[in-house]
Motif scaffolding. Structure first.
Motif, PDB file in Angstrom:
ATOM      1  N   MET A   1      14.422   0.602 -37.197  1.00  0.00           N
ATOM      2  CA  MET A   1      14.915  -0.856 -37.231  1.00  0.00           C
ATOM      3  C   MET A   1      13.035  -1.590 -37.709  1.00  0.00           C
ATOM      4  O   MET A   1      12.642  -1.636 -37.804  1.00  0.00           O
ATOM      5  CB  MET A   1      14.994  -0.556 -35.661  1.00  0.00           C
ATOM      6  N   SER A   2      14.310  -2.797 -38.268  1.00  0.00           N
ATOM      7  CA  SER A   2      12.858  -3.755 -38.057  1.00  0.00           C
ATOM      8  C   SER A   2      12.156  -4.398 -37.715  1.00  0.00           C
ATOM      9  O   SER A   2      13.199  -4.070 -36.064  1.00  0.00           O
ATOM     10  CB  SER A   2      13.245  -4.594 -39.463  1.00  0.00           C
ATOM     11  N   TRP A   3      11.324  -5.560 -38.074  1.00  0.00           N
ATOM     12  CA  TRP A   3      10.685  -5.643 -36.469  1.00  0.00           C
ATOM     13  C   TRP A   3      11.667  -7.615 -36.192  1.00  0.00           C
ATOM     14  O   TRP A   3      11.700  -7.492 -34.866  1.00  0.00           O
ATOM     15  CB  TRP A   3       9.297  -6.273 -36.875  1.00  0.00           C
ATOM     16  N   ALA A   4      12.241  -7.659 -37.177  1.00  0.00           N
ATOM     17  CA  ALA A   4      13.003  -9.366 -36.540  1.00  0.00           C
ATOM     18  C   ALA A   4      14.834  -8.522 -36.036  1.00  0.00           C
ATOM     19  O   ALA A   4      14.853  -8.528 -34.977  1.00  0.00           O
ATOM     20  CB  ALA A   4      13.074  -9.709 -38.301  1.00  0.00           C
ATOM     21  N   ASP A   5      14.367  -7.817 -36.201  1.00  0.00           N
ATOM     22  CA  ASP A   5      15.793  -6.693 -35.733  1.00  0.00           C
ATOM     23  C   ASP A   5      15.521  -6.276 -34.643  1.00  0.00           C
ATOM     24  O   ASP A   5      16.411  -6.927 -33.234  1.00  0.00           O
ATOM     25  CB  ASP A   5      16.325  -5.519 -35.584  1.00  0.00           C
ATOM     26  N   ALA A   6      14.216  -5.807 -34.134  1.00  0.00           N
ATOM     27  CA  ALA A   6      13.539  -5.572 -32.768  1.00  0.00           C
ATOM     28  C   ALA A   6      13.418  -6.792 -31.918  1.00  0.00           C
ATOM     29  O   ALA A   6      14.520  -7.041 -30.752  1.00  0.00           O
ATOM     30  CB  ALA A   6      12.433  -4.690 -32.042  1.00  0.00           C
ATOM     31  N   LEU A   7      13.259  -8.003 -32.905  1.00  0.00           N
ATOM     32  CA  LEU A   7      13.217  -9.707 -31.692  1.00  0.00           C
ATOM     33  C   LEU A   7      14.919  -9.602 -31.665  1.00  0.00           C
ATOM     34  O   LEU A   7      14.993 -10.885 -30.773  1.00  0.00           O
ATOM     35  CB  LEU A   7      12.395 -10.397 -32.696  1.00  0.00           C
ATOM     36  N   SER A   8      15.268  -9.516 -32.505  1.00  0.00           N
ATOM     37  CA  SER A   8      16.873  -9.925 -32.108  1.00  0.00           C
ATOM     38  C   SER A   8      17.117  -9.157 -30.539  1.00  0.00           C
ATOM     39  O   SER A   8      18.298  -9.872 -30.024  1.00  0.00           O
ATOM     40  CB  SER A   8      17.831  -9.426 -32.798  1.00  0.00           C
ATOM     41  N   ASN A   9      17.770  -8.269 -30.987  1.00  0.00           N
ATOM     42  CA  ASN A   9      17.841  -6.908 -29.726  1.00  0.00           C
ATOM     43  C   ASN A   9      16.939  -7.570 -28.969  1.00  0.00           C
ATOM     44  O   ASN A   9      17.548  -6.995 -27.928  1.00  0.00           O
ATOM     45  CB  ASN A   9      17.901  -5.695 -30.230  1.00  0.00           C
ATOM     46  N   THR A  10      15.450  -7.883 -28.875  1.00  0.00           N
ATOM     47  CA  THR A  10      14.664  -8.078 -27.498  1.00  0.00           C
ATOM     48  C   THR A  10      14.795  -9.425 -26.611  1.00  0.00           C
ATOM     49  O   THR A  10      15.594  -9.554 -25.334  1.00  0.00           O
ATOM     50  CB  THR A  10      13.199  -7.761 -27.071  1.00  0.00           C
ATOM     51  N   ARG A  11      15.913 -10.736 -27.280  1.00  0.00           N
ATOM     52  CA  ARG A  11      16.256 -11.882 -26.184  1.00  0.00           C
ATOM     53  C   ARG A  11      17.221 -11.019 -26.688  1.00  0.00           C
ATOM     54  O   ARG A  11      18.060 -11.903 -25.396  1.00  0.00           O
ATOM     55  CB  ARG A  11      16.819 -12.270 -27.901  1.00  0.00           C
ATOM     56  N   THR A  12      18.428 -10.338 -26.973  1.00  0.00           N
ATOM     57  CA  THR A  12      19.670 -10.058 -26.557  1.00  0.00           C
ATOM     58  C   THR A  12      19.838 -10.289 -24.943  1.00  0.00           C
ATOM     59  O   THR A  12      20.589  -9.874 -24.052  1.00  0.00           O
ATOM     60  CB  THR A  12      20.398  -9.427 -27.591  1.00  0.00           C
ATOM     61  N   GLN A  13      19.064  -8.405 -25.046  1.00  0.00           N
ATOM     62  CA  GLN A  13      18.103  -8.058 -23.742  1.00  0.00           C
ATOM     63  C   GLN A  13      18.144  -8.685 -22.788  1.00  0.00           C
ATOM     64  O   GLN A  13      18.052  -8.216 -21.612  1.00  0.00           O
ATOM     65  CB  GLN A  13      17.618  -7.188 -23.945  1.00  0.00           C
ATOM     66  N   LEU A  14      17.187  -9.626 -23.087  1.00  0.00           N
ATOM     67  CA  LEU A  14      16.223 -10.955 -21.910  1.00  0.00           C
ATOM     68  C   LEU A  14      17.463 -12.224 -21.255  1.00  0.00           C
ATOM     69  O   LEU A  14      17.925 -12.177 -20.545  1.00  0.00           O
ATOM     70  CB  LEU A  14      15.470 -11.095 -22.396  1.00  0.00           C
TER      71      LEU A  14
END
Length: 117
Positions: A1-14
């Motif tokens: 997973m890319s860091w951009a994907d990780a950022l998007s997933n983190t925002r979704t989780q939050l």
């Protein structure tokens, strides 16, 4: 997973967490705002500290959020390197492994920002 994907997933989780415990997340957000806007250190210095703590505690979601904030604050790759070097000195081998992740994150998100500018 890319860091951009990780950022998007983190925002979704939050966002999902915010829906179930909005008072708690609002209070935590207020604490963050108070801490980052008050005091002697500027926002960028405080984000450098936060990135160091994120690396030391091995929190990838924290790393991606603080790298993004540092990019917005105008941090340079050399400044990130200094923060990560200090973190390695204090945290040893595990911090070195997560410092490498943090640099990779900063580089990826910086190149994405520059590509979209």
């Amino acid at each position: 997973m890319s860091w951009a994907d990780a950022l998007s997933n983190t925002r979704t989780q939050l966002r999902a967490l915010n829906k179930i415990i909005p008072e708690t997340t609002k209070a935590f957000g207020g604490l963050g705002k108070t801490v980052k806007e008050g005091g002697i250190l500027d926002f960028k210095a405080k984000e450098f500290i936060a990135l160091g703590i994120a690396v030391a505690t091995r929190c990838e979601s924290c790393i991606v959020l603080h790298c993004e904030a540092l990019i917005r604050a105008g941090a340079t790759r050399d400044e990130i390197g200094d923060v990560l070097a200090m973190n390695i000195q204090m945290g040893g081998g595990p911090s070195m492994m997560y410092a490498a992740k943090a640099l990779e994150c900063f580089d990826e998100l910086s190149s994405n920002k520059n590509a979209s500018s």
